[in-house]
Design an enzyme around this catalytic site. Structure first.
Site, PDB file in Angstrom:
ATOM      1  N   GLY A 148     -24.123  13.088 -14.381  1.00 29.29           N
ATOM      2  CA  GLY A 148     -24.039  13.921 -13.175  1.00 29.29           C
ATOM      3  C   GLY A 148     -23.452  13.115 -12.024  1.00 29.29           C
ATOM      4  N   ASP A 181       1.139   4.200  -2.832  1.00 28.44           N
ATOM      5  CA  ASP A 181       0.806   5.599  -2.567  1.00 28.44           C
ATOM      6  C   ASP A 181       1.923   6.522  -3.050  1.00 28.44           C
ATOM      7  OD1 ASP A 181      -1.479   4.593  -1.472  1.00 28.44           O
ATOM      8  OD2 ASP A 181      -0.979   5.033   0.608  1.00 28.44           O
ATOM      9  N   ASP A 231     -22.896  10.678  -8.903  1.00 25.29           N
ATOM     10  CA  ASP A 231     -23.422   9.389  -8.436  1.00 25.29           C
ATOM     11  C   ASP A 231     -22.514   8.845  -7.331  1.00 25.29           C
ATOM     12  OD1 ASP A 231     -21.266   7.723  -9.801  1.00 25.29           O
ATOM     13  OD2 ASP A 231     -22.177   8.716 -11.532  1.00 25.29           O
ATOM     14  N   SER A 256      -7.405   2.914  -3.365  1.00 27.82           N
ATOM     15  CA  SER A 256      -6.070   3.207  -2.851  1.00 27.82           C
ATOM     16  C   SER A 256      -5.121   3.722  -3.899  1.00 27.82           C
ATOM     17  CB  SER A 256      -5.443   1.898  -2.385  1.00 27.82           C
ATOM     18  OG  SER A 256      -5.640   1.703  -1.058  1.00 27.82           O
ATOM     19  N   GLU A 284       0.834  -1.201   0.000  1.00 25.56           N
ATOM     20  CA  GLU A 284       0.000   0.000   0.000  1.00 25.56           C
ATOM     21  C   GLU A 284       0.874   1.259   0.000  1.00 25.56           C
ATOM     22  OE1 GLU A 284      -3.749   0.547   0.406  1.00 25.56           O
ATOM     23  OE2 GLU A 284      -2.764   2.313  -0.392  1.00 25.56           O
ATOM     24  N   ASP A 294     -17.478  13.141 -16.704  1.00 26.04           N
ATOM     25  CA  ASP A 294     -18.580  12.425 -16.061  1.00 26.04           C
ATOM     26  C   ASP A 294     -18.513  10.938 -16.430  1.00 26.04           C
ATOM     27  OD1 ASP A 294     -20.885  11.905 -14.699  1.00 26.04           O
ATOM     28  OD2 ASP A 294     -22.231  12.937 -16.109  1.00 26.04           O
ATOM     29  N   ILE A 295     -18.654  10.064 -15.428  1.00 23.68           N
ATOM     30  CA  ILE A 295     -18.634   8.613 -15.666  1.00 23.68           C
ATOM     31  C   ILE A 295     -20.071   8.109 -15.565  1.00 23.68           C
ATOM     32  CG2 ILE A 295     -17.647   6.403 -14.920  1.00 23.68           C
ATOM     33  CD1 ILE A 295     -15.565   8.602 -15.773  1.00 23.68           C
TER      34      ILE A 295
END
Ligand code: NAG
Ligand code: NAG
Ligand code: NAG
Ligand code: NAG
Length: 610
Positions: A587, A303, A589, A526, A299, A568-569
């Site tokens: 929009g 990062d 979600d 992550s 992790e 937008d997805i």
């Protein structure tokens, strides 16, 4: 479809509620109680000589005013937009009143207790005490609780206070919080197992835009893909002396420099030295700057590499906070028992100058956190926002909730989606994940077993509605309209009036990264969170270079202006709890928020120059 049957396994497996035995004390009454969350079992009385670092959260004198000012300095429609508060101004608003402070000190003094340390605003007092003494102080009993993953903590699900102190103390931990930092990168591979992922076959491997097609590959997504997709390529940094991007590590994680070097040699050869020199700060006996030992730090590597891959030249800072399990019952030295966010945020607030963007890829189910404690940790995050810093948290990797765990913690085991904290805190920005390129869609990868026999779990961008925090004004219009358009689907499984997340998203499936000297791929919100943090660090560079303030707490700006600079997805959903979950729509979600970054547009909307 939602059906009663999908949850039956979970209900049967649900842990019984453990009722604590409060110890009656004259002049005392119950201050707080919290059901022991699923997955935890009471195993024994806690040893009386085991020492805990007890954190006492005193009531803040004027948090309402702090919140008001946070919104003023973060809302582009306000005359005070960008006029972030200094550390002193924040402390003045949240310090406890003299009455509160005196009464609490008097109570501690009556028990012969001397405070160990204070937060900068003196709104938190730390005292180190053996459990036997804490039990007398709080009229309770501590037990050792064991999680199904084997870790142990000493906790008291119910605790009391003298009546005259109820109005002066918000929370004391560790008592009834079972909140832990959980990594949001559960899908790590350092082999080629992923190429058997059946879902890869259905991905759009051959994008139509030749710029993106030339550099983006769904089975191993690289910094060269991100900079093309999000259009940061070619941006020239101008404010590196004033700007910083940071990330937090918990659970013994810390970035491994040699892996960072290999990553930068391959993807950012002009910036390899960054991996050797970026500061790694440690708090509360967190792990230092060491070579790899054991199997952790995937992790932390992700990062660092996600930030450095997109923005290698803005100074990067790593914070590793200790205080995680394991609980060692025989230990008689202080044990700051996994309340790591609080330790970290209170340390941060004591610094006069703090990074403009901070990425965190750890969270837990909101229902493991007592309401009183979640509120106070969230209030500490509001103070960071007021000072002009964007706090980004990963939205989780299990869609609306991890399959098999989706029941309430009120003792009734009602079917419920499982929101996560801290992303559910209204004063932070929660980051969801996407995959594919033209178009980007919700990151979703069903469980599969690789050719090596290794099982890979379900993974979906997390999202949902808080059961603790009310819907904030900045997103009320978007969220209300989304809920209305759901037309009653999933009614009863989530809180329609809750703070909803995520707010924003970026790529989060099969990131190229290095760990233990080997290139592999890793997935999760992550990955999306540090990537987005790196991009926002670039936006801040453009702002600071033009003499403008940093973006600060993002959400009021994102929902009113910044969304125009996001892609937008609209395809996919927050699969989890055995159902399809909330769908991505036109929009906002609760799967990908307002969308993924379009860097040049974001810079212009924020008032910067490219
Ligand atoms: C995509 O990446 C994988 C792993 O690095 C590689 O095997 C494959 O050939 C690449 N595909 C294309 C079209 O470049
Ligand atoms: C790291 O890689 C080396 C080989 O290069 C291997 O021997 C070792 O087991 C690996 N460590 C872990 C924790 O997987
Ligand atoms: C859940 O159970 C508690 C008792 O443990 C009860 O007071 C409460 O009304 C129940 N809540 C719901 C939503 O049924
Ligand atoms: C993944 O989710 C499905 C339901 O959507 C469930 O049947 C399956 O058991 C889950 N797999 C794992 C490994 O959790």
């Amino acid at each position: 479809m939602v059906g009663a049957t999908v949850f039956s396994a979970a209900i049967v497996a649900a842990a019984q509620v453990v009722f604590a035995t409060p110890v009656a004390r004259p002049g005392y009454s119950l201050k707080d109680s919290h059901n022991v969350p699923r997955g935890w079992t009471k195993v024994a009385r806690a040893p009386a000589d085991h020492v805990l670092d007890l954190q006492i959260g005193l009531k803040q004198s004027n948090f309402d005013e702090l919140e008001k000012q946070l919104y003023e300095v973060s809302d582009p429609a306000s005359a005070k937009y960008g006029q972030h508060l200094s550390a002193d101004e924040v402390e003045e608003l949240v310090k406890p009143t003299k009455e509160t402070s005196d009464l609490v000190h008097q109570w501690l003094g009556d028990h012969g207790i001397v405070p160990e340390s204070y937060s900068a605003a003196r709104d938190w007092i730390t005292v180190s005490l053996p459990i036997g003494e804490i039990e007398k102080l709080l009229g309770t009993e501590y037990h050792v609780f064991e999680h199904k993953d084997g870790s142990k903590v000493a906790r008291a699900p119910e605790w009391s206070l003298p009546n005259h102190l109820h109005a002066h103390i918000d929370t004391i931990q560790p008592t009834n919080s079972f909140f832990r930092a959980r990594k949001q990168a559960s899908q790590a591979f350092v082999d080629t197992g992923i190429f058997s992922d059946p879902s890869l076959k259905s991905l759009k491997q051959y994008p139509t835009n030749s710029d993106i097609g030339a550099v983006c590959n769904t089975s191993s997504v690289t910094p060269q893909c991100f900079e093309t997709l999000y259009k940061t390529k070619g941006y020239k940094l101008r404010a590196t002396s004033k700007n910083k991007v940071a990330f937090t590590n918990y659970l013994g994680e810390h970035p491994i420099r040699t892996d960072g070097e290999l990553f930068l040699e391959k993807f950012r050869p002009e910036a390899v030295s960054v991996a050797r020199t970026f500061p790694q700060l440690t708090l509360a006996d967190g792990p230092g700057d060491e070579p790899l030992s054991g199997s952790e730090s995937k992790e932390a590597n992700l990062d660092f590499q996600a930030i450095a891959g997109i923005n290698p030249k803005t100074p990067i800072i790593s914070y590793s906070t200790g205080g995680s399990p394991p609980f060692i019952p025989s230990k008689s030295t202080p044990d700051n028992s996994n309340e790591p966010y609080l330790v970290w945020v209170n340390w941060l607030l004591a610094q006069k100058s703090i990074p403009q963007v901070i990425s965190t890829s750890y969270a837990d189910d909101e229902q493991t956190v007592p309401v009183s404690y979640a509120r106070r940790v969230c209030q500490q995050f509001a103070q960071v926002g007021a000072r002009g810093t964007s706090l980004l948290f990963a939205s989780g990797d299990s869609g609306v909730g991890s399959y098999g765990d989706c029941v309430s913690n009120d003792g009734n085991n009602t079917d419920k989606f499982l929101p996560e904290f801290p992303p559910s805190c209204p004063y932070v920005t929660a980051v969801g994940a996407t995959k594919n390129f033209e178009p980007e869609v919700v990151a979703y990868r069903p469980a599969f077993v690789g050719p090596d026999g290794v099982a890979h779990g379900n993974y979906t961008s997390g999202g949902g509605f808080s059961n603790i925090f009310d819907i904030p004004k900045y997103q009320k219009k978007e969220v209300t309209s989304y809920v209305k358009n759901l037309g009653g689907e999933y009614d009863g499984w989530y809180n329609k009036k809750g703070r909803a997340y995520p707010d924003i998203a970026s790529q989060g499936l099969y990131f190229a990264y290095f760990w233990n000297g080997t290139e592999g791929v890793i997935s999760g919100t992550s990955a999306s969170t540090p990537l987005t943090s790196g991009i926002l660090g670039l936006v801040n560079d453009a702002l600071l270079a033009s003499g403008k303030p940093s973006l600060g707490f993002l959400n009021p700006w994102l929902y009113s202006v910044g969304y125009k600079g996001l892609n937008d997805i609209i395809e996919g959903s927050a699969v989890g709890c055995g159902v399809d979950g909330f769908p991505a729509v036109k929009g906002w979600d609760p799967v990908t928020g307002l969308g993924t970054p379009d860097f040049p547009k974001l810079v212009k909307l924020a008032g910067g120059k490219l």
